[in-house]
Enzyme design. Sequence first.
Site, PDB file in Angstrom:
ATOM      1  N   ARG A 162      59.504  30.925  12.997  1.00 32.51           N
ATOM      2  CA  ARG A 162      58.444  31.944  12.834  1.00 32.51           C
ATOM      3  C   ARG A 162      57.530  31.596  11.649  1.00 32.51           C
ATOM      4  O   ARG A 162      57.153  32.468  10.869  1.00 32.51           O
ATOM      5  CB  ARG A 162      59.048  33.340  12.610  1.00 32.51           C
ATOM      6  CG  ARG A 162      59.920  33.841  13.713  1.00 32.51           C
ATOM      7  CD  ARG A 162      59.170  34.019  15.041  1.00 32.51           C
ATOM      8  NE  ARG A 162      60.062  34.543  16.041  1.00 32.51           N
ATOM      9  CZ  ARG A 162      60.816  33.781  16.840  1.00 32.51           C
ATOM     10  NH1 ARG A 162      60.746  32.462  16.755  1.00 32.51           N
ATOM     11  NH2 ARG A 162      61.598  34.329  17.736  1.00 32.51           N
ATOM     12  N   SER A 236      60.108  42.293  17.039  1.00 34.56           N
ATOM     13  CA  SER A 236      60.996  42.184  15.868  1.00 34.56           C
ATOM     14  C   SER A 236      60.183  42.393  14.594  1.00 34.56           C
ATOM     15  O   SER A 236      59.205  41.679  14.367  1.00 34.56           O
ATOM     16  CB  SER A 236      61.623  40.796  15.804  1.00 34.56           C
ATOM     17  OG  SER A 236      62.310  40.532  16.992  1.00 34.56           O
ATOM     18  N   GLU A 332      58.569  39.875   9.608  1.00 34.59           N
ATOM     19  CA  GLU A 332      57.918  38.931  10.519  1.00 34.59           C
ATOM     20  C   GLU A 332      56.487  39.406  10.812  1.00 34.59           C
ATOM     21  O   GLU A 332      55.561  38.608  10.944  1.00 34.59           O
ATOM     22  CB  GLU A 332      58.733  38.857  11.816  1.00 34.59           C
ATOM     23  CG  GLU A 332      58.132  37.957  12.852  1.00 34.59           C
ATOM     24  CD  GLU A 332      58.968  37.864  14.123  1.00 34.59           C
ATOM     25  OE1 GLU A 332      60.209  37.791  14.056  1.00 34.59           O
ATOM     26  OE2 GLU A 332      58.354  37.869  15.203  1.00 34.59           O
TER      27      GLU A 332
HETATM   28  C1  LIG Z   1      57.272  43.951  22.480  1.00 36.21           C
HETATM   29  C2  LIG Z   1      57.009  42.714  21.664  1.00 36.21           C
HETATM   30  C3  LIG Z   1      57.822  41.612  21.801  1.00 36.21           C
HETATM   31  C4  LIG Z   1      57.589  40.457  21.056  1.00 36.21           C
HETATM   32  N1  LIG Z   1      58.411  39.394  21.238  1.00 36.21           N
HETATM   33  C5  LIG Z   1      58.198  38.252  20.552  1.00 36.21           C
HETATM   34  C6  LIG Z   1      59.029  37.113  20.766  1.00 36.21           C
HETATM   35  O1  LIG Z   1      59.936  37.117  21.588  1.00 36.21           O
HETATM   36  N2  LIG Z   1      58.802  36.016  20.014  1.00 36.21           N
HETATM   37  C7  LIG Z   1      57.782  35.953  19.099  1.00 36.21           C
HETATM   38  O2  LIG Z   1      57.637  34.902  18.471  1.00 36.21           O
HETATM   39  N3  LIG Z   1      56.976  37.008  18.895  1.00 36.21           N
HETATM   40  C8  LIG Z   1      57.148  38.151  19.591  1.00 36.21           C
HETATM   41  N4  LIG Z   1      56.342  39.234  19.376  1.00 36.21           N
HETATM   42  C9  LIG Z   1      55.285  39.161  18.357  1.00 36.21           C
HETATM   43  C10 LIG Z   1      53.884  38.783  18.911  1.00 36.21           C
HETATM   44  O3  LIG Z   1      53.814  39.008  20.281  1.00 36.21           O
HETATM   45  C11 LIG Z   1      53.543  37.324  18.637  1.00 36.21           C
HETATM   46  O4  LIG Z   1      53.612  37.057  17.264  1.00 36.21           O
HETATM   47  C12 LIG Z   1      52.142  36.959  19.139  1.00 36.21           C
HETATM   48  O5  LIG Z   1      51.931  35.570  19.040  1.00 36.21           O
HETATM   49  C13 LIG Z   1      51.028  37.684  18.384  1.00 36.21           C
HETATM   50  O6  LIG Z   1      49.832  37.433  19.069  1.00 36.21           O
HETATM   51  P1  LIG Z   1      48.551  38.325  18.866  1.00 36.21           P
HETATM   52  O7  LIG Z   1      47.423  37.657  19.597  1.00 36.21           O
HETATM   53  O8  LIG Z   1      48.824  39.729  19.259  1.00 36.21           O
HETATM   54  O9  LIG Z   1      48.346  38.205  17.311  1.00 36.21           O
HETATM   55  P2  LIG Z   1      47.757  39.297  16.307  1.00 36.21           P
HETATM   56  O10 LIG Z   1      48.757  40.384  16.118  1.00 36.21           O
HETATM   57  O11 LIG Z   1      46.409  39.709  16.727  1.00 36.21           O
HETATM   58  O12 LIG Z   1      47.647  38.437  14.976  1.00 36.21           O
HETATM   59  C14 LIG Z   1      48.814  37.984  14.319  1.00 36.21           C
HETATM   60  C15 LIG Z   1      48.384  37.162  13.087  1.00 36.21           C
HETATM   61  O13 LIG Z   1      47.714  35.993  13.512  1.00 36.21           O
HETATM   62  C16 LIG Z   1      46.358  35.964  13.045  1.00 36.21           C
HETATM   63  N5  LIG Z   1      45.562  35.455  14.170  1.00 36.21           N
HETATM   64  C17 LIG Z   1      45.585  35.892  15.446  1.00 36.21           C
HETATM   65  N6  LIG Z   1      44.784  35.129  16.217  1.00 36.21           N
HETATM   66  C18 LIG Z   1      44.247  34.195  15.395  1.00 36.21           C
HETATM   67  C19 LIG Z   1      43.335  33.113  15.590  1.00 36.21           C
HETATM   68  N7  LIG Z   1      42.801  32.845  16.797  1.00 36.21           N
HETATM   69  N8  LIG Z   1      42.988  32.369  14.517  1.00 36.21           N
HETATM   70  C20 LIG Z   1      43.502  32.619  13.284  1.00 36.21           C
HETATM   71  N9  LIG Z   1      44.364  33.629  13.044  1.00 36.21           N
HETATM   72  C21 LIG Z   1      44.740  34.395  14.087  1.00 36.21           C
HETATM   73  C22 LIG Z   1      46.029  37.398  12.659  1.00 36.21           C
HETATM   74  O14 LIG Z   1      45.059  37.457  11.646  1.00 36.21           O
HETATM   75  C23 LIG Z   1      47.381  37.903  12.188  1.00 36.21           C
HETATM   76  O15 LIG Z   1      47.632  37.502  10.870  1.00 36.21           O
HETATM   77  C24 LIG Z   1      56.526  40.407  20.121  1.00 36.21           C
HETATM   78  C25 LIG Z   1      55.690  41.524  19.990  1.00 36.21           C
HETATM   79  C26 LIG Z   1      55.921  42.662  20.766  1.00 36.21           C
HETATM   80  C27 LIG Z   1      54.984  43.837  20.619  1.00 36.21           C
END
Ligand SMILES: Cc1cc2nc3c(=O)[nH]c(=O)nc-3n(C[C@H](O)[C@H](O)[C@H](O)COP(=O)(O)OP(=O)(O)OC[C@H]3O[C@@H](n4cnc5c(N)ncnc54)[C@H](O)[C@@H]3O)c2cc1C
Length: 336
Positions: A162, A236, A332
């Site tokens: 992570r 998480s 996380e």
């Molecule tokens: C129900 C649920 C289950 C999940 N299960 C998992 C799992 O099994 N494994 C896991 O690893 N994660 C899991 N996650 C966490 C999450 O889904 C991941 O971390 C995912 O990659 C976040 O993507 P996002 O586009 O929503 O990011 P965001 O929440 O929009 O952003 C996360 C971070 O990344 C930055 N960011 C986003 N996009 C960019 C970009 N294009 N350029 C630069 N910075 C950027 C943001 O500024 C922020 O700091 C889960 C979340 C939920 C709600």
Amino acid sequence: MQVQENYSLKKYNTFHIDAYAKHFAAFSDIDGLKLLLKEYSKEPTLILGGGSNVLFTRSFDGLVLKNDVKGIQTVHEDDDHVYVKAGAGENWHRFVLHCIDNNFSGVENLSLIPGNVGASPMQNIGAYGVEVKDVFHSLEAYHMKDHHSLNFTLNDCAFGYRDSVFKKKYKDELVILSVTYRLNKIPQLNISYGAIKEELEKMGVKELGIKAVSQAVINIRRSKLPDPDVIGNAGSFFKNPEVSEREFHELKRIYPETVGFALGTGKVKLAAGWLIEQCGWKGFRRGDAGCHEKQALVLVNYGSASGKDIYDLSEEIKQSVKEKFNVELEREVNII
Ligand SMILES: Cc1cc2nc3c(=O)[nH]c(=O)nc-3n(C[C@H](O)[C@H](O)[C@H](O)COP(=O)(O)OP(=O)(O)OC[C@H]3O[C@@H](n4cnc5c(N)ncnc54)[C@H](O)[C@@H]3O)c2cc1C
């Protein structure tokens, strides 16, 4: 390109926190991004993907940019691999389904992880024994302060559990625009992790392939994790902490049922959910902030909790785990 003022982010984060952005806009290409960065150069900037790994504890006094860069295309092929480039604004699961439909293997275990492609390298997303680093080839990014484009290959990313260079050295400096993944033409299935095998048996799968593995992962995730559309959450909330073997044996001596996974590096990874559960938090609710009744590792917003309510609860959980087990939990979720 429309810029909104004092704009609610409630539908842009899966915790459904009603925080506001001073300015909010979406961009779909690098030119649009450059224009916005120029116009709002004096304001702090936050890049948002699907908002599934952020907790807003306050409104954002600056420019929130939603990355809507789209497109999925095969850019190269060799005997064993296919290289697929996806825009950062593509939904991650849609990308996984694209790979499965085309019989490209490597991301099936990462099915149904919320969020977008652009965030997948941020924390090296992982599930069921696979991490994005296993299929990562390269990415294109734009440096918001130095105003130039950058390319990263696998060795540049310092991927860890992570973790990556994008969360540390380049934190809040880069916009990831696209990611290229290296997928296998001949499926290499990984079904040894978690309950995948049992689920495949339950499904009565006759032909084992990436589609079946993906469906098994989807079924398990749906049965275990709260759907953010129903109850606000970001998956998480904490990472699984790593301790030394010595610390692990000491914990085992006091709490023989301590759950740990030896990493082979002299470190043992503990199950954060188990530690939290042992401190009595599972199912805890105060107002609309809570600790999920089935998954202690998942903090939830039952409706109108503020980001601060959730954050304060996470702080109490951290402290109680520290007091009981002398183990430091690390969040996380990205706290804004
Ligand atoms: C129900 C649920 C289950 C999940 N299960 C998992 C799992 O099994 N494994 C896991 O690893 N994660 C899991 N996650 C966490 C999450 O889904 C991941 O971390 C995912 O990659 C976040 O993507 P996002 O586009 O929503 O990011 P965001 O929440 O929009 O952003 C996360 C971070 O990344 C930055 N960011 C986003 N996009 C960019 C970009 N294009 N350029 C630069 N910075 C950027 C943001 O500024 C922020 O700091 C889960 C979340 C939920 C709600």
